[in-house]
Design an enzyme around this catalytic site. Structure first.
Site, PDB file in Angstrom:
ATOM      1  N   SER A  29      -8.473 -12.295  -7.286  1.00  0.00           N
ATOM      2  CA  SER A  29      -7.729 -13.519  -6.967  1.00  0.00           C
ATOM      3  C   SER A  29      -8.612 -14.504  -6.202  1.00  0.00           C
ATOM      4  CB  SER A  29      -6.489 -13.202  -6.127  1.00  0.00           C
ATOM      5  OG  SER A  29      -5.654 -12.307  -6.831  1.00  0.00           O
ATOM      6  N   CYS A  56      13.022  -8.399 -15.187  1.00  0.00           N
ATOM      7  CA  CYS A  56      13.367  -7.633 -13.993  1.00  0.00           C
ATOM      8  C   CYS A  56      12.143  -7.118 -13.278  1.00  0.00           C
ATOM      9  CB  CYS A  56      14.264  -6.472 -14.365  1.00  0.00           C
ATOM     10  SG  CYS A  56      15.913  -7.044 -14.709  1.00  0.00           S
ATOM     11  N   HIS A  97     -11.161  -2.746  -7.989  1.00  0.00           N
ATOM     12  CA  HIS A  97     -10.115  -1.717  -8.133  1.00  0.00           C
ATOM     13  C   HIS A  97      -9.651  -1.541  -9.577  1.00  0.00           C
ATOM     14  CE1 HIS A  97      -6.248  -4.146  -8.342  1.00  0.00           C
ATOM     15  NE2 HIS A  97      -7.072  -5.086  -7.937  1.00  0.00           N
ATOM     16  N   SER A 107     -13.258  -7.565 -10.203  1.00  0.00           N
ATOM     17  CA  SER A 107     -12.540  -6.924  -9.108  1.00  0.00           C
ATOM     18  C   SER A 107     -12.726  -5.405  -9.188  1.00  0.00           C
ATOM     19  CB  SER A 107     -11.058  -7.288  -9.213  1.00  0.00           C
ATOM     20  OG  SER A 107     -10.326  -6.659  -8.195  1.00  0.00           O
TER      21      SER A 107
HETATM   22  C1  LIG Z   1      -6.732 -10.720 -15.217  1.00  0.00           C
HETATM   23  C2  LIG Z   1      -6.604 -10.556 -13.738  1.00  0.00           C
HETATM   24  N1  LIG Z   1      -7.035 -11.513 -12.917  1.00  0.00           N
HETATM   25  C3  LIG Z   1      -6.955 -11.399 -11.581  1.00  0.00           C
HETATM   26  C4  LIG Z   1      -6.374 -10.286 -10.993  1.00  0.00           C
HETATM   27  C5  LIG Z   1      -6.295 -10.212  -9.501  1.00  0.00           C
HETATM   28  O1  LIG Z   1      -7.250  -9.354  -8.976  1.00  0.00           O
HETATM   29  P1  LIG Z   1      -7.122  -8.801  -7.488  1.00  0.00           P
HETATM   30  O2  LIG Z   1      -5.954  -7.883  -7.489  1.00  0.00           O
HETATM   31  O3  LIG Z   1      -8.408  -8.090  -7.223  1.00  0.00           O
HETATM   32  O4  LIG Z   1      -6.934  -9.974  -6.601  1.00  0.00           O
HETATM   33  C6  LIG Z   1      -5.896  -9.266 -11.813  1.00  0.00           C
HETATM   34  C7  LIG Z   1      -5.275  -8.052 -11.239  1.00  0.00           C
HETATM   35  O5  LIG Z   1      -4.114  -7.943 -11.032  1.00  0.00           O
HETATM   36  C8  LIG Z   1      -6.006  -9.407 -13.219  1.00  0.00           C
HETATM   37  O6  LIG Z   1      -5.541  -8.453 -14.032  1.00  0.00           O
END
Ligand SMILES: Cc1ncc(COP(=O)(O)O)c(C=O)c1O
Lengths: 397, 149
Positions: A73, A326, A203, A201
């Site tokens: 993000s 939901c 995780h 990212s």
């Molecule tokens: C395509 C995409 N962009 C951005 C994110 C956000 O990443 P983070 O959770 O590391 O902020 C995610 C994860 O949920 C994602 O799947």
């Protein structure tokens, strides 16, 4: 519960043991601040810079092009907002993106729209793929940035980022891609791709949460994101998340080792599950079958609602997710499922299973056994199912 | 968003699921576009609801509230059943997350729709007694089912 099957690896992944082993010393023993001059500080600094090289090497980048962040993000926010503001000074106020982006991109662009930017949302086709020609046609001399995701988080579709990158390069428009779902799962070589900025990212590839990176190609000018100390070459202040950064390096190295053979194995398992689950009456696969992340399965089952499907699967020990209203916390089902043309009624019944290298054939067997059972249980109590079975129209006009 | 244990119990083991072949009244509320539909069947004998069954398409809360609503009206007189509010359904389930309150409204409406059907079948105009029964209860938020209205 006969078995526990984690099949929501697009949401997040468990950290693998070897990664934990590498990160632990930096929490307890080598805990120094990388900016400090004494030994444990210098050691931490060395490890962070080494991690930068390791991350860069896995995606065909130079270490100087990698900036560590707090995750996907943040990388998206930095790339999109700061590029937009930088370009605004040059009179450019137009942004191109797609209608299936993650909220981390969509909401950035919406914020920019409120601040005077014009936004073009490229519509995907019914398979969930952007046509590069549409991007080309949308570019004007006011275009500040193109941001199109590498692979979609819900339906797993892989976008033609090489073609889009080529077009952007030819028109001299910076191109950002959210590759959070792609890195560590499919081969990426930025030395051969015309990508100017890329978000990743940790995780999502068996690293820890809260750490990621933004790749910024050499020569691309962008504003700094967090003001403060001189970390990340003065562009992103804050004492480094040392253990997280080192873990990310270990995780990406692990993920990218033998990536092709690993992803083939996962793809085979995925295809077996898809073909078995498609035997369920009134089911459909969402998103292109071939241009698809190895581990992604996204299907709709008419006459059932996604949240109850997820809860029932949870009772069987299977972790999955859905794009139903939901589960999205709003009244509308996922914008991605609507973007590929599904009516609300069908989009409510979606199921996403996402596999990783930690899943095995027994997991696949268990999914193949339990999903049809749960769908049938829910259909038995669904007042819509009788109508659907009789072929009566239950949606639309 | 977390469900109470009661909600999870009624979701996992819903009471009174099914149809009644020779029902005296049937009510259906909701809209597939919004992702929830409840259908309620009543057997009424001497003004008393002797049997009740339901079928629901919807989320965990929709299934749990339908199940609880059937429990609350079973064995009651029609007048008593009409007094079962969404609040009563919610309280009996030890509460619902705020975004799921509309499911309890839907459950109340399902009872009312079935009782309206009963009155209608017996030549009584239900509206003065039961009131208007809506098919959508997303009054507090924009809802996909009203988008094309
Ligand atoms: C395509 C995409 N962009 C951005 C994110 C956000 O990443 P983070 O959770 O590391 O902020 C995610 C994860 O949920 C994602 O799947």
């Amino acid at each position: 519960m006969e078995r526990f099957v984690y099949a929501d690896n697009s949401a997040t992944t468990p950290i693998i043991k070897s990664v934990i082993d590498e990160m632990l010393p930096f929490l307890e023993v080598k805990f120094g601040n990388p900016s400090s001059l004494y030994s444990i500080g210098r050691e931490a600094k060395r490890a962070v810079e080494c991690a930068r090289e390791r991350v860069a090497a896995c995606i065909g980048a130079n270490p100087a092009e990698i900036f560590f962040t707090s995750g996907g993000s943040e990388s998206d926010n930095w790339a999109i907002k700061e590029m937009a503001y930088y370009q605004m000074k040059k009179g450019k106020n137009h942004i191109i993106t797609s209608n299936i982006e993650h909220h981390a991109v969509l909401h950035c662009v919406q914020t920019l729209a409120k601040r005077g930017f014009d936004v073009t949302y490229i519509k995907v086709n019914q398979n969930g793929i952007v046509d590069p020609i549409d991007v080309e046609n949308a570019i004007t001399d006011k275009t500040a940035l193109v941001s199109i995701m590498y692979a979609n988080n819900e339906i797993g579709t892989i976008q033609p980022v090489d073609d889009i990158g080529r077009i952007c390069r030819a028109r001299n428009v910076p191109f950002h891609t959210d590759a959070v779902q792609a890195v560590g799962h499919i081969k990426i070589d930025l030395s051969k791709q015309n990508i100017d900025m890329l978000s990743l990212s940790a995780h999502k590839f068996h690293g820890p949460k809260g750490v990621g990176a933004l790749y910024v190609r050499k020569g691309i000018r962008i504003n700094s994101f967090i003001d403060g100390g001189a970390q990340e070459r003065g562009k992103r202040a804050g004492t480094e998340n040392t253990a997280g950064i080192i873990a990310m390096a270990a995780a990406i190295e692990h993920a990218c080792k033998d990536i092709e053979s690993k992803s083939q194995k996962i793809t085979d398992m995925r295809n077996r599950i898809i073909s078995e689950l498609l035997k369920i009456e009134k089911s459909r696969l969402n998103g292109d079958l071939d241009k698809r992340l190895p581990g992604n399965i996204n299907m709709c089952f008419e006459g059932v609602e996604g949240e109850s499907l997820i809860l029932k699967l949870d009772m069987e020990g299977i972790c999955a997710s859905s794009g139903s209203a939901c589960t999205s916390g709003s009244l509308d089902p996922s914008h991605v499922l609507l973007a590929i043309g599904l009516p609300h009624e069908i989009a409510h019944g979606s199921l996403r299973l996402s596999l990783s290298e930690l899943n095995n054939q027994e997991d696949a067997d268990y999914i193949i056994e339990k999903v049809p059972k749960v769908v049938s249980e829910l259909r038995k109590m669904s007042p819509l199912w009788e109508k659907i079975k009789k072929g009566e129209k239950y949606y639309g006009v | 968003m977390a469900y109470s244990e009661k909600v999870m119990d009624h979701f996992a083991n819903p009471r009174n699921v099914g149809e009644i072949e020779d029902a005296d009244a049937v009510g259906e509320v909701g809209n597939p576009k919004c992702g929830d539909i409840m259908k309620m069947y009543l057997k009424i004998d001497n003004n008393i609801i002797t049997d009740v069954k339901f079928k629901t398409f919807g989320c965990g809360a929709a299934i749990a509230t339908s199940s609880m609503a059937t429990e609350l009206v079973k064995g009651k007189t029609i007048e008593e059943a009409l007094k079962v509010t969404n609040k009563a359904v919610m309280e009996a389930l030890d509460g619902l997350p705020p975004v799921k309150v509309h499911c309890s409204v839907l459950a109340e409406e399902a009872i009312k729709a079935a009782i309206s059907d009963y009155y209608q079948k017996n030549g009584i105009n239900p509206e003065p007694i039961v009131g208007k029964v809506g098919s959508c209860c997303h009054e507090d938020a924009p809802c996909p089912c009203s988008m094309d209205k």
